[in-house]
Structures are given as C-alpha cells and as structure tokens.
Design a protein around this motif. Structure first.
Motif, PDB file in Angstrom:
ATOM      1  N   SER A  72       0.824  -1.210   0.000  1.00 46.52           N
ATOM      2  CA  SER A  72       0.000   0.000   0.000  1.00 46.52           C
ATOM      3  C   SER A  72       0.858   1.261   0.000  1.00 46.52           C
ATOM      4  CB  SER A  72      -0.919   0.005   1.227  1.00 46.52           C
ATOM      5  OG  SER A  72      -1.780  -1.116   1.222  1.00 46.52           O
ATOM      6  N   LEU A  73       1.928   1.255   0.772  1.00 50.90           N
ATOM      7  CA  LEU A  73       2.817   2.411   0.856  1.00 50.90           C
ATOM      8  C   LEU A  73       3.388   2.777  -0.505  1.00 50.90           C
ATOM      9  CD1 LEU A  73       4.778   4.454   2.191  1.00 50.90           C
ATOM     10  CD2 LEU A  73       6.267   2.506   2.705  1.00 50.90           C
ATOM     11  N   PHE A  74       3.910   1.788  -1.207  1.00 51.75           N
ATOM     12  CA  PHE A  74       4.543   2.071  -2.489  1.00 51.75           C
ATOM     13  C   PHE A  74       3.528   2.517  -3.535  1.00 51.75           C
ATOM     14  CE2 PHE A  74       7.915  -1.255  -1.188  1.00 51.75           C
ATOM     15  CZ  PHE A  74       8.576  -0.303  -0.455  1.00 51.75           C
ATOM     16  N   ASN A  75       2.311   2.026  -3.412  1.00 52.76           N
ATOM     17  CA  ASN A  75       1.285   2.432  -4.366  1.00 52.76           C
ATOM     18  C   ASN A  75       0.777   3.846  -4.087  1.00 52.76           C
ATOM     19  OD1 ASN A  75      -0.699   1.558  -6.565  1.00 52.76           O
ATOM     20  ND2 ASN A  75      -2.099   2.200  -4.941  1.00 52.76           N
ATOM     21  N   VAL A  76       0.510   4.153  -2.811  1.00 53.63           N
ATOM     22  CA  VAL A  76      -0.098   5.434  -2.479  1.00 53.63           C
ATOM     23  C   VAL A  76       0.871   6.593  -2.687  1.00 53.63           C
ATOM     24  CG1 VAL A  76       0.473   5.612  -0.017  1.00 53.63           C
ATOM     25  CG2 VAL A  76      -1.748   6.419  -0.830  1.00 53.63           C
ATOM     26  N   THR A  77       2.183   6.331  -2.643  1.00 54.70           N
ATOM     27  CA  THR A  77       3.181   7.386  -2.882  1.00 54.70           C
ATOM     28  C   THR A  77       3.666   7.411  -4.329  1.00 54.70           C
ATOM     29  OG1 THR A  77       4.956   5.870  -2.209  1.00 54.70           O
ATOM     30  CG2 THR A  77       4.034   7.324  -0.504  1.00 54.70           C
ATOM     31  N   ASN A  78       3.098   6.560  -5.175  1.00 53.59           N
ATOM     32  CA  ASN A  78       3.501   6.446  -6.585  1.00 53.59           C
ATOM     33  C   ASN A  78       4.947   5.975  -6.756  1.00 53.59           C
ATOM     34  OD1 ASN A  78       0.975   7.311  -7.349  1.00 53.59           O
ATOM     35  ND2 ASN A  78       1.610   9.402  -7.855  1.00 53.59           N
ATOM     36  N   ALA A  79       5.500   5.332  -5.737  1.00 53.41           N
ATOM     37  CA  ALA A  79       6.874   4.839  -5.841  1.00 53.41           C
ATOM     38  C   ALA A  79       7.005   3.756  -6.908  1.00 53.41           C
ATOM     39  CB  ALA A  79       7.345   4.301  -4.495  1.00 53.41           C
ATOM     40  N   THR A  80       5.924   2.992  -7.136  1.00 51.28           N
ATOM     41  CA  THR A  80       5.979   1.922  -8.130  1.00 51.28           C
ATOM     42  C   THR A  80       5.963   2.455  -9.563  1.00 51.28           C
ATOM     43  OG1 THR A  80       3.579   1.704  -7.887  1.00 51.28           O
ATOM     44  CG2 THR A  80       4.951   0.164  -6.659  1.00 51.28           C
ATOM     45  N   VAL A  81       5.635   3.730  -9.733  1.00 49.41           N
ATOM     46  CA  VAL A  81       5.655   4.311 -11.078  1.00 49.41           C
ATOM     47  C   VAL A  81       7.079   4.384 -11.597  1.00 49.41           C
ATOM     48  CG1 VAL A  81       5.150   6.377 -12.446  1.00 49.41           C
ATOM     49  CG2 VAL A  81       3.541   5.616 -10.688  1.00 49.41           C
ATOM     50  N   THR A  82       7.997   4.835 -10.747  1.00 46.84           N
ATOM     51  CA  THR A  82       9.399   4.947 -11.151  1.00 46.84           C
ATOM     52  C   THR A  82      10.195   3.692 -10.839  1.00 46.84           C
ATOM     53  OG1 THR A  82       9.754   6.121  -9.060  1.00 46.84           O
ATOM     54  CG2 THR A  82       9.544   7.459 -11.050  1.00 46.84           C
ATOM     55  N   ASN A  83       9.720   2.873  -9.904  1.00 55.41           N
ATOM     56  CA  ASN A  83      10.400   1.619  -9.556  1.00 55.41           C
ATOM     57  C   ASN A  83       9.392   0.476  -9.551  1.00 55.41           C
ATOM     58  OD1 ASN A  83      12.080   3.877  -7.894  1.00 55.41           O
ATOM     59  ND2 ASN A  83      13.418   2.198  -8.498  1.00 55.41           N
ATOM     60  N   PRO A  84       8.941   0.042 -10.723  1.00 51.60           N
ATOM     61  CA  PRO A  84       7.905  -0.996 -10.774  1.00 51.60           C
ATOM     62  C   PRO A  84       8.348  -2.327 -10.176  1.00 51.60           C
ATOM     63  CG  PRO A  84       8.825  -0.583 -12.969  1.00 51.60           C
ATOM     64  CD  PRO A  84       9.344   0.495 -12.081  1.00 51.60           C
ATOM     65  N   GLU A  85       9.656  -2.549 -10.062  1.00 47.89           N
ATOM     66  CA  GLU A  85      10.153  -3.823  -9.537  1.00 47.89           C
ATOM     67  C   GLU A  85       9.823  -4.023  -8.058  1.00 47.89           C
ATOM     68  OE1 GLU A  85      13.342  -0.838  -8.633  1.00 47.89           O
ATOM     69  OE2 GLU A  85      12.005  -1.267 -10.329  1.00 47.89           O
ATOM     70  N   ILE A  86       9.438  -2.954  -7.352  1.00 48.06           N
ATOM     71  CA  ILE A  86       9.128  -3.092  -5.927  1.00 48.06           C
ATOM     72  C   ILE A  86       7.672  -3.472  -5.688  1.00 48.06           C
ATOM     73  CG2 ILE A  86      10.944  -1.450  -5.305  1.00 48.06           C
ATOM     74  CD1 ILE A  86       8.763   0.621  -4.803  1.00 48.06           C
ATOM     75  N   SER A  87       6.886  -3.622  -6.738  1.00 50.66           N
ATOM     76  CA  SER A  87       5.489  -4.040  -6.586  1.00 50.66           C
ATOM     77  C   SER A  87       5.431  -5.450  -5.982  1.00 50.66           C
ATOM     78  CB  SER A  87       4.776  -4.032  -7.938  1.00 50.66           C
ATOM     79  OG  SER A  87       4.765  -2.746  -8.494  1.00 50.66           O
ATOM     80  N   GLY A  88       4.355  -5.720  -5.302  1.00 55.20           N
ATOM     81  CA  GLY A  88       4.150  -7.065  -4.789  1.00 55.20           C
ATOM     82  C   GLY A  88       4.681  -7.250  -3.382  1.00 55.20           C
TER      83      GLY A  88
END
Length: 477
Positions: free
Chosen positions: A363-379
């Motif tokens: 949830s943290l990485f999604n809500v801060t849009n961190a996965t937009v620039t670092n998609p590998e951290i999803s999941g």
C-alpha cells in the motif's frame, strides 16, 4: 564516544571555509581521522556555480589525493550559509520492517484476509539480526553519511528509541523486532561493574541490552492489522474476486496451478487462493529438504509471480484513500507524529521502528507512486525488508524527508525511492499530500470499515451516524 576528536590537519581545516558544498563524509573524516577514506567524487553532484564551483573543484581535487601533506588551498569566498558542524547528517529516521522467516504456514481466508501469525525460526532471527546490523552501520556509525546526529551509538538510550510491533497470534512479528534490536544495539562491554566490596559483575548474555517494545495485540487497536474485520475491505475483496482482473489472471495462471496441484497436499488450487499456495510452497521450499530437492525452482518463481499479482491488487486501490490502501492509512499517523516530533528541540526520539508484515509495504509504495518509477518493488516484500523515512534539514532550514527501501537479503543496501516523482519532500509537503488519506483513531477506523461491534467499535455511539442512520442524523453523540 565521549572522546574529543583530534585537531584535523591544517589543510583539511582550511576547507571548512567552503563548507557550503555540504559533505557529511568530510565531517566524519574530521571527527575520526579517516583522511584517506574520502572518495574523489564526494562533492561532484553538489558543487554550486560561479566562485563556489571554483572552490568546489579545488576541494574535489584535494580529496582525490591520498596525501594530506599538500599545502593549504586558497579559497576566500564567504559561504552564503554559515557552516555548522552539527548541522549535517540525519535528524532522525522512521522505519517500517517486515518480520523474518517463519516455520508455520499462515492461512489467510481470501474472502476476509483474517489470519493469525506464525512463529519465528532461527533463520528468521538471523535475517532480522543482520538487518539490525545493517541499520547500525547505516545510522549509528559516526563515519556514515546517514549517521543520526546525537544518537547514542553503543549503549541504547531508550528515550531515543520508539519501537512497536504487532503481537497478534504467533510471535513472528514481535520476536522479529527483538532480533532486529539485538543487531542494532548488540551486547555491550560496559555492562560490567564493580561493587563496593570489590566484586566484579557482568550483566547476563554478555551485556544484552533490553530495549522496550510496545506490543499491540489484535484486540487492542486496529492500526497494525487494519484490514481484518473491516467490512468495506471485505467488499473490496469480493469485487476483486468476482472481477475481470482476477479472472484474466486466473486464466494466465491456470497451467501453473494445474502443475503444482500434486505438491499442495490437498490445498485448494484456485487463483483466489494463490497467496496461500505461494506461502505453503515457500515454507516447504525453505524448510523441507525432500521438497526442496524435488520442486522445480521455476515453479517457485511462478508461484511468487502470481502471488505478487494477487496481493498487489488486494492491498492497493484506484484512489489514495481507497479501502484497499488501508494497511498504510492506519500507519501514517504514527509516521507523521514521529517525524514531526523529531523536529522539536525538546524531543529525544531519534529512531522509530514499527515491525509489520508485508501488506503495508504494498500500500505504501502504491499510495506514494513509488511503483511508477520503480515498478520492480510491486508485490510482496521479502522477509526482513525495511523502508526508511530519513529526516534531514536542508541549507534553508526546511525539514526534508527521503524514502528508501531495502528488499530483504536480496539487497545489500537501501535504494532511494521517489515519492510522487520527487527524490524527497519537505515534511509539510509530505503531510499535505497524505494526511487526508489517514485513519487516525479507532472510531475513524470503525467508520471507515462500517464496523460497529468488533475491535472496540461497540463502545462508540453510532445512533446519530448520518450514513448508518440517515433518518436520525445529528452527528456523532
């Protein structure tokens, strides 16, 4: 620790006149006489323009030499900001850490995600201990550029630390916090004392340091397990389970699910159950020698892939304040409070740690849009992963927060992440961007989850709630 540093060589001291080219590593060298450890590129990205660039280049040239006997460098420009030795490094750090390896499979009902914890293994303890050692090297070593200014480095000052952990069910999360703290503050030789009669006494376990951990049971408050018993989250699950995203993913996963069925010991092999499938396979793959020898590694990789798809959808949402983001929404208030408290001159807390499971990371990485620039951290974050919110102060006096992530033992060090496309945010910017998404009390959680009975909600009066009782709406009583 209380030793006063020796005077630096004159040519190093002369360079403090151009200290506007911020260099915490130089500070550490000055304090600890590590003159030859200065890397030649340390100022490359921060040299300002004009005269400052000229001075910066002289400094960069100087630190690229291994000799310290070079004559003093002339540089007479007056710094635009007064140089203060104590102004460099970090003010404080707020950490979220995932627990280590556990022995038991933890079944999560895919219609509710209610579950209980497992139990920490010796392997999991070693993972958390190693994470604690890394955090010690990063934040407690005065020679580190990420050193937390003023923190006690060898003997734990419990007033400088705030630690809490989910204690529901088994012990894996709570004990992970204790193991991490052993690495952060290992046994100290200063635990030896001499009594009045001359007898020498050493504390147990070689000087083990007892650091308090605030354990939060499931029934006490929902902040660390906010998705459980949350009716609106269960509606979110029901929509996903019946929706096109999971139907398409199930079709893609069908060959894999069919192939692993013989390994599942009778477990339901539908895609909706893929988290439990992955967890079962992963525990067996780590701890069962026979299973490890017979189960193809490629199938283990596929299990993780499909579990990532499933969990990424479960614990995210299309809007920042959506119920899918609830694992981090109940943690933000504590994060903001800790960061804000660290900016106060009378605050002693310098490091705050919350030990959790994998869900808040998603949830943290999604809500801060961190996965937009670092998609590998999803999941799913690996065991003993950690997120750091590093608080510092820039040259204008603003408090700045940077977010970093270390994905378990797969990563050797923290990697910087962007929040909303930015390398860092001022603390007010961060709070403004996310404060409106927070759930900051039990009554707010009850309201956000449509829960009026369980998890402490029964003590509140909902008779005047305009949503639950629109005909009798006068506001909360």
């Amino acid at each position: 620790m209380n030793e006063q540093p020796s005077n630096p060589p004159p040519n190093i001291l002369a360079l403090t006149s151009i200290a506007h080219v911020n260099a915490p590593i130089l500070i550490a060298a000055m304090k600890h006489k590590r003159w030859h450890s200065l890397p030649p590129f340390m100022y490359q990205s921060v040299i300002p323009t004009g005269q400052w660039r000229q001075c910066g280049l002289l400094l960069a040239r100087f630190v690229s030499r291994t000799s310290i006997s070079r004559p003093e460098i002339p540089c007479t420009v007056t710094p635009p900001v007064e140089y203060k030795l104590d102004g460099f490094g970090l003010i404080g750090v707020v950490l979220l850490a995932r627990h280590g390896d556990r022995s038991d499979v933890v079944f999560q009902n895919y219609t509710t995600y209610n579950s209980t914890q497992g139990y920490l293994t010796p392997y999991g303890s070693s993972q958390e201990y190693a994470l604690g050692q890394y955090l010690r090297d990063t934040y407690l070593d005065p020679g580190s550029p990420s050193y937390i200014q003023g923190i006690s480095t060898d003997i734990a000052d419990v007033d400088q630390l705030f630690v809490r952990a989910d204690a529901g069910g088994g012990n894996v999360i709570l004990d992970s916090a204790y193991a991490l703290l052993q690495g952060l503050y290992p046994p100290t030789a200063e635990s030896i004392m001499t009594l009045a009669n001359g007898q020498t006494v050493e504390a147990p376990l070689g000087g083990y340091q007892y650091i308090p951990v605030e354990s939060l049971e499931f029934w006490q408050a929902p902040s660390l397990t906010s998705w459980m018993d949350c009716e609106y989250f269960q509606f979110h699950l029901a929509r996903l389970n019946a929706g096109v995203i999971f139907k398409d993913a199930a079709a893609q996963a069908a060959p894999f699910l069919q192939t692993v069925q013989p390994y599942l010991n009778g477990m339901n092999n539908s895609f909706l159950n893929v988290w439990n499938i992955y967890d079962y396979l992963n525990v067996q793959y780590i701890h069962n020698t026979t299973f490890f020898g017979s189960f193809p590694e490629t199938l283990m990789q596929q299990a993780r892939h499909f579990a990532n798809i499933h969990e990424q959808n479960v614990f995210t949402d299309s809007v920042q304040n959506g119920v899918g983001q609830i694992p981090i929404r109940t943690l933000w208030p504590e994060i903001f409070w800790s960061l804000g408290n660290m900016t106060l001159p009378n605050s002693k807390v310098k490091l705050a740690l919350t030990e959790v499971d994998y869900k808040p990371f998603i949830s943290l990485f999604n809500v801060t849009n961190a996965t937009v620039t670092n998609p590998e951290i999803s999941g799913i974050a690996d065991y003993a992963s950690a997120v750091a919110f590093e608080l510092s102060q820039d040259t204008t006096g603003d408090y700045v927060v940077a977010m970093k992530f270390k994905n378990g033992t797969n990563d050797d060090a923290f990697k910087p992440l962007k929040m909303f496309g930015q390398d860092n945010l001022t603390l007010p910017q961060m709070i403004k961007a996310l404060d409106w998404t927070t759930i900051n009390s039990t009554i707010n959680w009850c309201f956000s989850c449509n829960q009026t009975i369980l998890r402490g909600c029964s003590v509140f009066n909902f008779s005047n709630d305009p949503f639950l009782n629109p005909s009798n709406a006068t506001g909360f009583a």
